[in-house]
Write an enzyme that holds these catalytic residues in place. Structure first.
Site, PDB file in Angstrom:
ATOM      1  N   ARG A 110      13.096  -0.926  17.097  1.00  0.00           N
ATOM      2  CA  ARG A 110      13.294  -0.863  15.633  1.00  0.00           C
ATOM      3  C   ARG A 110      13.098  -2.213  14.959  1.00  0.00           C
ATOM      4  O   ARG A 110      13.666  -2.468  13.897  1.00  0.00           O
ATOM      5  CB  ARG A 110      14.670  -0.301  15.293  1.00  0.00           C
ATOM      6  CG  ARG A 110      14.886   1.095  15.824  1.00  0.00           C
ATOM      7  CD  ARG A 110      16.000   1.824  15.118  1.00  0.00           C
ATOM      8  NE  ARG A 110      16.147   3.147  15.703  1.00  0.00           N
ATOM      9  CZ  ARG A 110      16.984   3.423  16.712  1.00  0.00           C
ATOM     10  NH1 ARG A 110      17.761   2.484  17.206  1.00  0.00           N
ATOM     11  NH2 ARG A 110      17.050   4.631  17.194  1.00  0.00           N
ATOM     12  N   LYS A 132       2.174  -6.805   5.496  1.00  0.00           N
ATOM     13  CA  LYS A 132       1.567  -5.471   5.626  1.00  0.00           C
ATOM     14  C   LYS A 132       1.054  -5.325   7.056  1.00  0.00           C
ATOM     15  O   LYS A 132       0.323  -6.183   7.552  1.00  0.00           O
ATOM     16  CB  LYS A 132       0.383  -5.319   4.662  1.00  0.00           C
ATOM     17  CG  LYS A 132       0.793  -4.825   3.288  1.00  0.00           C
ATOM     18  CD  LYS A 132      -0.426  -4.407   2.478  1.00  0.00           C
ATOM     19  CE  LYS A 132      -0.020  -3.985   1.088  1.00  0.00           C
ATOM     20  NZ  LYS A 132      -1.190  -3.717   0.228  1.00  0.00           N
ATOM     21  N   GLU A 174     -12.763 -12.248   0.389  1.00  0.00           N
ATOM     22  CA  GLU A 174     -11.343 -12.183   0.018  1.00  0.00           C
ATOM     23  C   GLU A 174     -10.944 -13.446  -0.748  1.00  0.00           C
ATOM     24  O   GLU A 174     -10.178 -13.379  -1.708  1.00  0.00           O
ATOM     25  CB  GLU A 174     -10.455 -12.042   1.265  1.00  0.00           C
ATOM     26  CG  GLU A 174     -10.517 -10.697   1.948  1.00  0.00           C
ATOM     27  CD  GLU A 174      -9.912  -9.553   1.114  1.00  0.00           C
ATOM     28  OE1 GLU A 174      -9.245  -9.800   0.098  1.00  0.00           O
ATOM     29  OE2 GLU A 174     -10.143  -8.390   1.496  1.00  0.00           O
ATOM     30  N   LYS A 202      -0.944 -15.777  -2.917  1.00  0.00           N
ATOM     31  CA  LYS A 202      -0.489 -14.515  -2.312  1.00  0.00           C
ATOM     32  C   LYS A 202       1.024 -14.531  -2.110  1.00  0.00           C
ATOM     33  O   LYS A 202       1.699 -13.528  -2.380  1.00  0.00           O
ATOM     34  CB  LYS A 202      -1.221 -14.248  -0.986  1.00  0.00           C
ATOM     35  CG  LYS A 202      -0.738 -12.944  -0.370  1.00  0.00           C
ATOM     36  CD  LYS A 202      -1.712 -12.239   0.517  1.00  0.00           C
ATOM     37  CE  LYS A 202      -1.123 -10.871   0.921  1.00  0.00           C
ATOM     38  NZ  LYS A 202      -1.930 -10.131   1.828  1.00  0.00           N
ATOM     39  N   GLU A 212       4.518  -3.539  -3.291  1.00  0.00           N
ATOM     40  CA  GLU A 212       3.423  -3.060  -4.146  1.00  0.00           C
ATOM     41  C   GLU A 212       3.874  -2.037  -5.176  1.00  0.00           C
ATOM     42  O   GLU A 212       3.292  -0.949  -5.304  1.00  0.00           O
ATOM     43  CB  GLU A 212       2.284  -2.505  -3.289  1.00  0.00           C
ATOM     44  CG  GLU A 212       0.982  -2.501  -4.068  1.00  0.00           C
ATOM     45  CD  GLU A 212      -0.263  -2.430  -3.196  1.00  0.00           C
ATOM     46  OE1 GLU A 212      -0.362  -3.186  -2.215  1.00  0.00           O
ATOM     47  OE2 GLU A 212      -1.143  -1.631  -3.529  1.00  0.00           O
ATOM     48  N   ARG A 216       1.498  -6.614  -6.868  1.00  0.00           N
ATOM     49  CA  ARG A 216       0.784  -6.819  -5.604  1.00  0.00           C
ATOM     50  C   ARG A 216      -0.574  -6.119  -5.593  1.00  0.00           C
ATOM     51  O   ARG A 216      -1.488  -6.535  -4.881  1.00  0.00           O
ATOM     52  CB  ARG A 216       1.645  -6.367  -4.421  1.00  0.00           C
ATOM     53  CG  ARG A 216       1.041  -6.731  -3.079  1.00  0.00           C
ATOM     54  CD  ARG A 216       2.026  -6.678  -1.940  1.00  0.00           C
ATOM     55  NE  ARG A 216       1.350  -6.991  -0.689  1.00  0.00           N
ATOM     56  CZ  ARG A 216       1.955  -7.326   0.438  1.00  0.00           C
ATOM     57  NH1 ARG A 216       3.261  -7.407   0.481  1.00  0.00           N
ATOM     58  NH2 ARG A 216       1.258  -7.587   1.532  1.00  0.00           N
ATOM     59  N   ASN A 220      -5.844  -6.368  -4.797  1.00  0.00           N
ATOM     60  CA  ASN A 220      -6.957  -5.451  -4.528  1.00  0.00           C
ATOM     61  C   ASN A 220      -8.089  -5.640  -5.527  1.00  0.00           C
ATOM     62  O   ASN A 220      -8.933  -4.743  -5.681  1.00  0.00           O
ATOM     63  CB  ASN A 220      -6.472  -4.002  -4.561  1.00  0.00           C
ATOM     64  CG  ASN A 220      -5.626  -3.681  -3.356  1.00  0.00           C
ATOM     65  OD1 ASN A 220      -5.893  -4.165  -2.257  1.00  0.00           O
ATOM     66  ND2 ASN A 220      -4.573  -2.907  -3.559  1.00  0.00           N
ATOM     67  N   HIS A 223     -11.612  -4.323  -4.862  1.00  0.00           N
ATOM     68  CA  HIS A 223     -11.522  -3.440  -3.706  1.00  0.00           C
ATOM     69  C   HIS A 223     -11.859  -1.976  -4.000  1.00  0.00           C
ATOM     70  O   HIS A 223     -12.092  -1.215  -3.077  1.00  0.00           O
ATOM     71  CB  HIS A 223     -10.128  -3.523  -3.078  1.00  0.00           C
ATOM     72  CG  HIS A 223      -9.904  -4.789  -2.286  1.00  0.00           C
ATOM     73  ND1 HIS A 223     -10.129  -6.055  -2.805  1.00  0.00           N
ATOM     74  CD2 HIS A 223      -9.475  -4.995  -1.010  1.00  0.00           C
ATOM     75  CE1 HIS A 223      -9.854  -6.961  -1.889  1.00  0.00           C
ATOM     76  NE2 HIS A 223      -9.460  -6.355  -0.793  1.00  0.00           N
ATOM     77  N   HIS A 227     -14.084  -0.391  -1.131  1.00  0.00           N
ATOM     78  CA  HIS A 227     -13.723   0.668  -0.166  1.00  0.00           C
ATOM     79  C   HIS A 227     -14.756   1.795  -0.184  1.00  0.00           C
ATOM     80  O   HIS A 227     -15.117   2.335   0.866  1.00  0.00           O
ATOM     81  CB  HIS A 227     -12.323   1.222  -0.479  1.00  0.00           C
ATOM     82  CG  HIS A 227     -11.230   0.243  -0.161  1.00  0.00           C
ATOM     83  ND1 HIS A 227     -10.061   0.163  -0.879  1.00  0.00           N
ATOM     84  CD2 HIS A 227     -11.142  -0.707   0.801  1.00  0.00           C
ATOM     85  CE1 HIS A 227      -9.287  -0.798  -0.356  1.00  0.00           C
ATOM     86  NE2 HIS A 227      -9.927  -1.342   0.653  1.00  0.00           N
ATOM     87  N   HIS A 239     -15.957  -5.391   5.221  1.00  0.00           N
ATOM     88  CA  HIS A 239     -15.013  -5.363   4.100  1.00  0.00           C
ATOM     89  C   HIS A 239     -15.220  -6.522   3.109  1.00  0.00           C
ATOM     90  O   HIS A 239     -15.380  -6.300   1.910  1.00  0.00           O
ATOM     91  CB  HIS A 239     -13.585  -5.365   4.652  1.00  0.00           C
ATOM     92  CG  HIS A 239     -12.536  -5.355   3.594  1.00  0.00           C
ATOM     93  ND1 HIS A 239     -12.323  -4.276   2.767  1.00  0.00           N
ATOM     94  CD2 HIS A 239     -11.652  -6.306   3.199  1.00  0.00           C
ATOM     95  CE1 HIS A 239     -11.353  -4.553   1.921  1.00  0.00           C
ATOM     96  NE2 HIS A 239     -10.927  -5.781   2.163  1.00  0.00           N
TER      97      HIS A 239
END
Ligand code: GLY
Length: 335
Positions: A110, A132, A174, A202, A212, A216, A220, A223, A227, A239
């Site tokens: 956990r 993330k 990025e 960031k 998010e 946040r 993106n 993006h 995507h 990417h």
């Protein structure tokens, strides 16, 4: 050497950026840690010494290995070596490694401590920072994951000297987005300062909106189309390469909606070009298909499309963009 704090209360941590930054690893090992599991890939250009006994666990290269099966395999190895909650997982590699190692650490017992040693530009300016983690399903990318903040992150710039040109370009995609999130002149900075500044931008966003709920999503920028392009080209476009095209398209779309002027679009083009990034759409893609794919973006909430767009008060999330407007902008987009 630069040190950036990610301020998250008792889960706050440092990101160390610089050449030979890996020497800082031992200082990030928790007190009482008796062993570390290093999750990495073949060919990663750095070796690490956390000052405790280590077991090296390699995962495969490529998105097809970013799976629950890989996480299960890692957890079974953790069981074999007797990794406890007092011990440590080290994610040593690029964004795929830090995503998978972070997720395995978040679910083993956990949750056990993890430190990331980022060896690619994408991992340094994005993936390794902010907690993330996740893996893919057949149904889509990064659909299973958790927020699991590391105890520390190391960005050792020595790793970038051997990074293949294409991977460096992906990181630059990025990196380019950060130019427009704050207006800093990142091009005027040296490499250490520039990467540390991206980490700082960031870190500030993650500190304000860890899960998010709003801000946040600005990370993106570029993006939404990116995507769609990755899917439409069956990932032939990587990417970061797709993000560069997505950034310029987002600027073109914002201009077509009267949110910004031509000079600001030109600035996007200049920044992307200065990193050697291609900004034209690959030939043969159908704008209507791309709009359909953009409609499946995770950010979409209403009937229209959702984009992160530049505007008079800076970059923001804009919901309910008319798909016809987005398609018209694709048809006039020259890159
Ligand atoms: N890669 C975007 C984020 O970390 O939120």
């Amino acid at each position: 050497m630069k040190r950036v704090r990610v301020p998250l209360g008792e889960r706050s941590y440092d990101v160390v950026v610089g050449h030979r930054a890996v020497a800082e690893l031992a200082s990030m090992v928790p007190a009482g840690c008796r062993r570390a599991a290093i999750v990495t890939q073949a060919g990663v250009p750095l070796t690490v010494d956390p000052g405790v006994p280590v077991t090296r666990l390699e995962i495969g290269h490529g998105e097809q290995h970013k799976t629950m099966a890989t996480v299960e395999h890692l957890c079974r190895r953790f069981a074999e070596i007797g990794l406890t909650r007092h011990d440590l997982v080290i994610g040593l590699g690029g964004g795929m490694v830090t995503d998978v190692a972070g997720f395995a650490a978040s679910v083993w017992h956990r949750g056990v401590p993890v430190v990331h040693v980022a060896t690619s530009l994408v991992a340094m300016v994005d993936a390794a920072i902010g907690g993330k983690t996740g893996v893919n399903l057949v149904e889509g990318k990064n659909l299973v994951g958790a927020y699991w903040q590391p105890r520390g992150v190391i960005c050792d710039l020595d790793a970038l000297t051997t990074l293949p040109a294409r991977e460096l370009r992906c990181g630059s995609g990025e990196l380019a987005k950060y130019h427009f999130l704050t207006g800093d002149d990142l091009l005027a900075m040296d490499e250490t300062e520039r990467i540390a500044r991206c980490v700082q931008i960031k870190a500030d966003i993650v500190a304000a909106d860890e899960r998010e709920g709003g801000l946040r999503a600005l990370l993106n920028y570029g993006h939404t189309l990116a995507h769609a392009l990755e899917t439409a080209t069956d990932h032939e476009l990587a990417h970061g390469e797709a993000v560069a095209i997505g950034l310029l398209y987002a600027a073109h779309l914002a201009e077509s909606m009267g949110r910004i002027g031509a000079e600001r679009v030109e600035q996007h083009r200049r920044v992307c070009r200065s990193y050697g990034l291609r900004t034209a759409l690959p030939v043969g893609l159908d704008p209507a298909d791309l709009v359909r794919l953009m409609g499946r973006d995770k950010k979409v909430v209403g009937a229209g499309l959702t984009f992160v767009l530049d505007g008079p008060s800076g970059v923001e999330v804009v919901a309910d963009v008319d798909p016809a407007v987005a398609e018209a902008a694709l048809r006039t987009f020259r890159g």
